[in-house]
Design a protein around this motif. Structure first.
Motif, short mmCIF file in Angstrom:
data_model
loop_
_atom_site.label_atom_id
_atom_site.label_comp_id
_atom_site.label_asym_id
_atom_site.label_seq_id
_atom_site.Cartn_x
_atom_site.Cartn_y
_atom_site.Cartn_z
N PRO A 136 0.83 -1.21 0.00
CA PRO A 136 0.00 0.00 0.00
C PRO A 136 0.87 1.26 0.00
O PRO A 136 1.82 1.37 0.76
CB PRO A 136 -0.79 -0.11 1.31
CG PRO A 136 -0.77 -1.56 1.64
CD PRO A 136 0.57 -2.06 1.16
N ILE A 137 0.56 2.18 -0.87
CA ILE A 137 1.27 3.46 -0.90
C ILE A 137 0.25 4.58 -0.96
O ILE A 137 -0.90 4.38 -1.36
CB ILE A 137 2.24 3.56 -2.10
CG1 ILE A 137 1.51 3.33 -3.42
CG2 ILE A 137 3.38 2.58 -1.96
CD1 ILE A 137 2.39 3.49 -4.63
N GLU A 138 0.66 5.75 -0.56
CA GLU A 138 -0.26 6.88 -0.54
C GLU A 138 -0.71 7.24 -1.94
O GLU A 138 0.03 7.13 -2.91
CB GLU A 138 0.44 8.08 0.11
CG GLU A 138 0.82 7.86 1.57
CD GLU A 138 1.50 9.08 2.15
OE1 GLU A 138 1.43 10.14 1.52
OE2 GLU A 138 2.09 8.97 3.23
N ASP A 139 -1.94 7.70 -2.03
CA ASP A 139 -2.49 8.07 -3.33
C ASP A 139 -1.71 9.20 -3.98
O ASP A 139 -1.74 9.35 -5.20
CB ASP A 139 -3.96 8.49 -3.18
CG ASP A 139 -4.85 7.30 -2.81
OD1 ASP A 139 -4.43 6.17 -3.06
OD2 ASP A 139 -5.94 7.54 -2.28
N VAL A 140 -1.02 10.00 -3.16
CA VAL A 140 -0.32 11.14 -3.73
C VAL A 140 1.03 10.75 -4.34
O VAL A 140 1.69 11.56 -4.96
CB VAL A 140 -0.08 12.24 -2.67
CG1 VAL A 140 -1.40 12.80 -2.19
CG2 VAL A 140 0.73 11.69 -1.50
N SER A 141 1.45 9.51 -4.15
CA SER A 141 2.73 9.08 -4.70
C SER A 141 2.65 9.12 -6.23
O SER A 141 1.72 8.55 -6.81
CB SER A 141 3.09 7.68 -4.23
OG SER A 141 3.23 7.65 -2.83
N PRO A 142 3.60 9.75 -6.88
CA PRO A 142 3.51 9.88 -8.34
C PRO A 142 3.94 8.60 -9.04
O PRO A 142 4.75 7.84 -8.54
CB PRO A 142 4.49 11.01 -8.65
CG PRO A 142 5.55 10.86 -7.60
CD PRO A 142 4.80 10.41 -6.35
N SER A 143 3.39 8.36 -10.20
CA SER A 143 3.83 7.24 -11.02
C SER A 143 3.98 7.73 -12.46
O SER A 143 3.36 8.70 -12.87
CB SER A 143 2.82 6.09 -10.96
OG SER A 143 1.55 6.51 -11.40
N LYS A 144 4.81 7.03 -13.19
CA LYS A 144 5.00 7.37 -14.60
C LYS A 144 3.74 7.01 -15.38
O LYS A 144 3.16 5.94 -15.15
CB LYS A 144 6.20 6.58 -15.14
CG LYS A 144 6.50 6.82 -16.61
CD LYS A 144 7.60 5.87 -17.10
CE LYS A 144 7.02 4.49 -17.33
NZ LYS A 144 7.98 3.58 -18.00
N PRO A 145 3.30 7.84 -16.31
CA PRO A 145 2.17 7.46 -17.16
C PRO A 145 2.50 6.15 -17.88
O PRO A 145 3.67 5.89 -18.19
CB PRO A 145 2.06 8.63 -18.15
CG PRO A 145 2.67 9.79 -17.44
CD PRO A 145 3.78 9.21 -16.61
N PRO A 146 1.51 5.31 -18.14
CA PRO A 146 1.77 3.99 -18.73
C PRO A 146 2.67 4.01 -19.96
O PRO A 146 3.50 3.12 -20.14
CB PRO A 146 0.36 3.49 -19.07
CG PRO A 146 -0.53 4.16 -18.08
CD PRO A 146 0.08 5.52 -17.87
N LEU A 147 2.51 5.01 -20.80
CA LEU A 147 3.30 5.10 -22.03
C LEU A 147 4.44 6.11 -21.92
O LEU A 147 5.16 6.34 -22.88
CB LEU A 147 2.41 5.46 -23.21
CG LEU A 147 1.32 4.44 -23.54
CD1 LEU A 147 0.45 4.93 -24.68
CD2 LEU A 147 1.94 3.08 -23.88
N GLY A 148 4.61 6.71 -20.75
CA GLY A 148 5.65 7.70 -20.55
C GLY A 148 5.12 9.12 -20.67
O GLY A 148 3.96 9.35 -21.03
N PHE A 149 5.99 10.08 -20.38
CA PHE A 149 5.62 11.50 -20.43
C PHE A 149 5.74 12.04 -21.86
O PHE A 149 6.65 11.67 -22.60
CB PHE A 149 6.53 12.31 -19.51
CG PHE A 149 6.31 12.05 -18.04
CD1 PHE A 149 5.31 12.71 -17.35
CD2 PHE A 149 7.11 11.14 -17.37
CE1 PHE A 149 5.11 12.47 -16.00
CE2 PHE A 149 6.93 10.89 -16.02
CZ PHE A 149 5.92 11.55 -15.33
N ASP A 150 4.84 12.96 -22.20
CA ASP A 150 4.95 13.64 -23.49
C ASP A 150 6.14 14.58 -23.51
O ASP A 150 6.82 14.72 -24.53
CB ASP A 150 3.67 14.46 -23.77
CG ASP A 150 2.47 13.59 -24.03
OD1 ASP A 150 2.37 13.06 -25.14
OD2 ASP A 150 1.63 13.43 -23.11
N LEU A 151 6.38 15.23 -22.38
CA LEU A 151 7.44 16.24 -22.28
C LEU A 151 8.18 16.08 -20.96
O LEU A 151 7.56 15.92 -19.91
CB LEU A 151 6.84 17.65 -22.35
CG LEU A 151 7.74 18.83 -21.95
CD1 LEU A 151 8.94 18.94 -22.88
CD2 LEU A 151 6.94 20.13 -21.93
N ILE A 152 9.51 16.09 -21.03
CA ILE A 152 10.35 16.09 -19.83
C ILE A 152 11.30 17.28 -19.93
O ILE A 152 11.95 17.48 -20.96
CB ILE A 152 11.13 14.78 -19.67
CG1 ILE A 152 10.16 13.60 -19.51
CG2 ILE A 152 12.08 14.86 -18.46
CD1 ILE A 152 10.82 12.25 -19.38
#
Length: 247
Positions: A136-152
């Protein structure tokens, strides 16, 4: 009238910055937005606007629901100015920012940015690991979008720095690029591909001190094209924004 109490541990605002309608407060031990910040912000808006127009119809038709937002990640967000600037132009953008300096994270959050403490991409690896073992992790923990980010985005510490040139405190993270000035840049280029969407792109700000040719070579070695999309003369150096896409 009740007396207002101030916690001695509360961060202290040392200055406020405004550029083209975006205003941020800057806390102690956080890099103050300057010419490099504004150059990156301007390039980010222009390049993302072009990307959004050119890829919007294709991405929805091929693999996305119509209401899926574009996503962005700012690495080393500092005060959060660049992220705030982007959000002022693209209110529907799903944007995450990270910084190794906890004071910078607090500052970015104060300026309306969804920011997290992380050494570059480490927070996403931690989140991925925890999810993989059903912890279990907090809902606020960020995750990478399934296909990755459009812009970094990454405006790294790029100054060549010896031991006796280090800045005291957490602010050193904003300047210290290692002996050659390339420590964070080379690491970023090795890791960014794991977080970038196949048709996405990244923007990397460097200085002429860092070496344009060396950076372009490193980008190509890691499988990316290199295009100069912004420059600015600044006293003893030239600031350069490079756009990278998969070859």
């Amino acid at each position: 009238m009740a007396d207002e109490t101030v916690d001695e541990n509360d961060p202290v605002v040392v200055t406020k910055i405004e550029y083209k309608g975006t205003k941020v407060s800057v806390l102690e031990d956080v890099y103050e937005p300057a010419e490099d910040t504004f150059l990156m912000a301007d390039c980010a808006v222009k390049e993302f606007s072009d990307y959004e127009k050119n890829s919007g119809n294709a991405r929805h038709a091929e693999q996305f629901e119509l209401d899926d937002p574009f996503s962005a990640l700012e690495v080393g967000c500092g005060s959060g100015f660049v992220s705030a600037f982007l959000l002022n132009h693209f209110s529907d953008l799903d944007l995450i920012a990270v910084d190794i300096n906890p004071n910078a994270v607090k500052c970015a959050q104060m300026n309306g940015v969804r920011a997290f403490e992380s050494d570059m991409f480490d927070i996403f690896e931690k989140s991925r690991h925890l999810r993989s073992i059903d912890t279990p992790i907090e809902d606020v923990s960020p995750s990478k979008p399934p296909l990755g980010f459009d812009l970094i985005l990454f405006n790294p510490p790029y100054l060549p720095t010896s031991e006796d040139e280090k800045v005291s405190g957490m602010l050193n993270y904003a300047f210290d690029g290692g002996v050659t000035g390339r420590d964070s840049i080379d690491r970023f280029l090795k890791e960014v591909g794991d977080y970038l969407k196949s048709d996405g792109f990244f923007l990397l700000l460097i200085s002429s001190i860092t070496g344009l040719d060396e950076t372009v070579t490193e980008m190509k070695k890691n499988g990316f094209s290199a295009e100069v999309v912004g420059t600015k003369k600044c006293s003893f150096e030239e600031l350069i924004v490079l756009k990278g896409k998969r070859l």
